[in-house]
Scaffold this active site. Structure first.
Site, PDB file in Angstrom:
ATOM      1  N   SER A 261      -4.708   0.302  16.392  1.00 32.90           N
ATOM      2  CA  SER A 261      -3.301  -0.147  16.560  1.00 32.90           C
ATOM      3  C   SER A 261      -3.255  -1.806  16.232  1.00 32.90           C
ATOM      4  O   SER A 261      -4.219  -2.516  16.393  1.00 32.90           O
ATOM      5  CB  SER A 261      -2.946  -0.207  17.872  1.00 32.90           C
ATOM      6  OG  SER A 261      -3.568  -0.509  18.995  1.00 32.90           O
ATOM      7  N   CYS A 269       0.143   2.549  -1.162  1.00 30.25           N
ATOM      8  CA  CYS A 269       0.227   3.891  -1.164  1.00 30.25           C
ATOM      9  C   CYS A 269       1.017   4.540   0.355  1.00 30.25           C
ATOM     10  O   CYS A 269       1.839   5.290  -0.099  1.00 30.25           O
ATOM     11  CB  CYS A 269      -0.968   4.399  -1.398  1.00 30.25           C
ATOM     12  SG  CYS A 269      -1.248   4.258  -3.252  1.00 30.25           S
ATOM     13  N   ARG A 335       0.333  -5.770  -2.003  1.00 26.65           N
ATOM     14  CA  ARG A 335       1.345  -4.924  -2.142  1.00 26.65           C
ATOM     15  C   ARG A 335       1.618  -4.347  -0.654  1.00 26.65           C
ATOM     16  O   ARG A 335       0.775  -3.706   0.236  1.00 26.65           O
ATOM     17  CB  ARG A 335       1.091  -3.689  -3.006  1.00 26.65           C
ATOM     18  CG  ARG A 335       0.809  -4.164  -4.401  1.00 26.65           C
ATOM     19  CD  ARG A 335       0.740  -2.903  -5.452  1.00 26.65           C
ATOM     20  NE  ARG A 335      -0.552  -2.666  -5.454  1.00 26.65           N
ATOM     21  CZ  ARG A 335      -1.134  -1.534  -6.325  1.00 26.65           C
ATOM     22  NH1 ARG A 335      -0.232  -1.051  -7.342  1.00 26.65           N
ATOM     23  NH2 ARG A 335      -2.296  -1.430  -6.138  1.00 26.65           N
TER      24      ARG A 335
END
Ligand SMILES: NC(=O)C1=CN([C@@H]2O[C@H](COP(=O)(O)OP(=O)(O)OC[C@H]3O[C@@H](n4cnc5c(N)ncnc54)[C@H](O)[C@@H]3O)[C@@H](O)[C@H]2O)C=CC1
Ligand SMILES: O=C(O)[C@H]1O[C@H](OP(=O)(O)OP(=O)(O)OC[C@H]2O[C@@H](n3ccc(=O)[nH]c3=O)[C@H](O)[C@@H]2O)[C@H](O)[C@@H](O)[C@@H]1O
Length: 433
Positions: A261, A269, A335
């Site tokens: 976590s 993706c 990204r």
């Protein structure tokens, strides 16, 4: 075998290098001349462990790159993979325009390619795309027919960035979506070394193969969002979510992986694929509430880091250090990095942001997006004079940071990845621990 690959990014380059290593002859087609030059010079256009060595070994021998689809005609491929981008439209749905454009460009040369080439979609596309978009584009431009003059197949990729070569060479499964035996036999020949080593083969149809890829990513993304939901509850109770995660991971029905976590998932993706399959499901008339909730939980994690920061210090007019820009360690890819909403949130608060990532490619990639942020080449000058620090990527070197925190003007450290070991003298906040 003669293997063509259209699109030479993380996937196309990794597939080319590894298939050349299997003994195949490979030709990459990419519209980016700098990528073509790099490949022919035996240099990887993306930062992946082991990729440079493979390219250096095979470039010019059994691996070639070109920006001209026509070169595929003389190359006479038995199989051509499409490893093109499938970005996200503003409404979250998949943008298949690049895959369609690539299929059309391939179709124009397919007309002159001898034999019965098999076109294999490796890009992640929603169910029905190969049959309803790629096949017709190939037929339209080539004047040939699917199943008669050429074959069509789906072979999704499951490699992770930062371990692309290793993952490609040691997959937990091979998924072959085909609708005729010739396509299946071609894929079995391409991957013969892996099949001989015992890699399980999932032999299915085109649509199921497309769905298996989304289900794989959606399940992993939802698992991380679930442990983040549980981690957020633990934080409210002052419980260490990692102690809880370690315990439940012992249940082999849950498994210990993807239970870290923290700041949540980024990358090229998980964010796009979860949105794409949710949009595709809604298009079909089903509303996937749990997958949407996984996206919503993920989107909130960076905000929770900023809320923790706000609870300790007002950063307006202050220097604030961001450690970690890549979406995960081991890659230069930024990204959908969680550092993006973090930097945006700090700028909204009027902070002066300085940032560091051990991967120079990640720093350069992020500098394009944030021209007014200072990107430094090591942690010390980044922390020097900072009122607070936020850790967003779990690079192993961050675990060793200690005295460097004494260079700060303040002492607030918000750790989004449970990587910082130092506690004494700091106001240390873990996101879910
Ligand atoms: N990056 C990853 O870890 C994985 C990605 N995938 C999927 O694989 C596909 C490709 O992903 P990446 O390799 O990350 O993309 P990327 O963005 O790294 O590379 C795509 C390449 O295609 C080239 N390209 C774009 N349009 C073209 C055209 N019309 N003709 C020829 N080349 C063209 C670009 O210049 C670029 O080099 C996507 O569908 C992605 O979802 C699947 C598994 C892993
Ligand atoms: O389709 C793709 O592109 C690929 O997407 C993911 O691979 P990748 O995004 O490269 O990296 P992961 O290691 O899966 O991490 C994804 C994100 O989840 C985060 N994560 C992962 C694991 C975890 O326990 N907690 C967590 O926050 C990482 O920090 C990262 O931001 C899948 O793991 C691959 O199987 C798939 O092929």
């Amino acid at each position: 075998m003669q293997i063509g690959i259209v699109g030479s990014g993380y996937v196309g380059t990794t597939v080319a290098a590894c298939l050349a290593d299997f003994g195949h002859d490979v030709m990459n087609v990419d519209i980016d001349e700098s990528i073509v030059r790099a490949l022919n010079d035996g240099e990887a256009p993306v930062s992946e462990p082991g990729l440079d060595a493979l390219l250096e070994r095979y470039a010019g021998e059994s691996l070639f790159a070109t920006s001209d689809y026509e070169d595929l005609v003389d190359f006479a491929p038995d199989v051509v993979f499409l490893a093109l981008p499938t970005p996200t439209n503003d409404d979250g749905s998949i943008d298949t325009s690049i895959v369609e454009a690539g299929a059309e460009a391939l179709g124009t040369v397919l007309a002159d390619i001898e034999g019965h080439p098999i076109v294999v979609v490796k890009s992640t596309v929603v169910p029905g795309t190969t049959q309803d978009v790629v096949g017709p584009a190939l037929e339209r431009e080539s004047g040939k027919r699917v199943g008669v003059d050429f074959g069509l197949a789906v072979n999704p990729e499951f490699l992770k960035e930062g371990s692309a070569v290793e993952d490609f060479n040691d997959p937990d499964k091979l998924v072959f979506g085909t609708d005729d035996d010739r396509a299946l036999e071609a894929l079995e020949a391409v991957y013969a070394p892996l099949i001989e080593e015992g890699t399980p083969v999932v032999d299915t149809d085109l649509r199921a193969a497309e769905m298996i890829k989304y289900a794989n990513n959606a399940f992993l993304a939802a698992k991380v969002s679930l442990i983040n939901d549980i981690g957020n509850i633990c934080k409210e109770f002052g419980i260490d979510a990692y102690e809880v995660a370690d315990a439940i991971g012992l249940d082999d029905r849950i498994g210990e992986q993807f239970l870290r976590s923290g700041a949540g998932w980024g990358g090229s993706c998980f964010p796009k694929d979860t949105k794409a399959i949710v949009a595709a499901a809604r298009e079909q008339g089903y509303d996937p509430q749990l997958l949407q909730a996984a996206i919503d939980v993920n989107d909130r994690q960076p905000q929770r880091m900023l809320d923790l920061l706000d609870s300790h210090v007002d950063v307006e007019g202050e220097r604030v250090a961001v450690l970690g820009l890549a979406f995960k360690p081991g890659t230069d890819d930024v990204r959908n990095s969680r550092a993006i909403p973090i930097i945006e949130g700090l700028q909204e608060r009027g902070a002066e942001v300085i940032a560091y990532d051990p991967n120079v490619g990640a720093r350069d990639n992020m500098a394009e997006r944030f021209p007014d942020v200072e990107f430094l080449a090591s942690a010390s000058p980044t922390l020097s004079g900072a009122a607070a620090a936020l850790v967003v990527t779990d690079w192993p070197e961050f675990a060793d940071l200690d005295r460097e925190f004494d260079l700060m003007s303040g002492n607030v450290v918000v750790d989004g990845r449970r990587i910082v070991e130092r506690r004494d003298g700091l106001v240390y906040e873990g996101l879910t621990w």
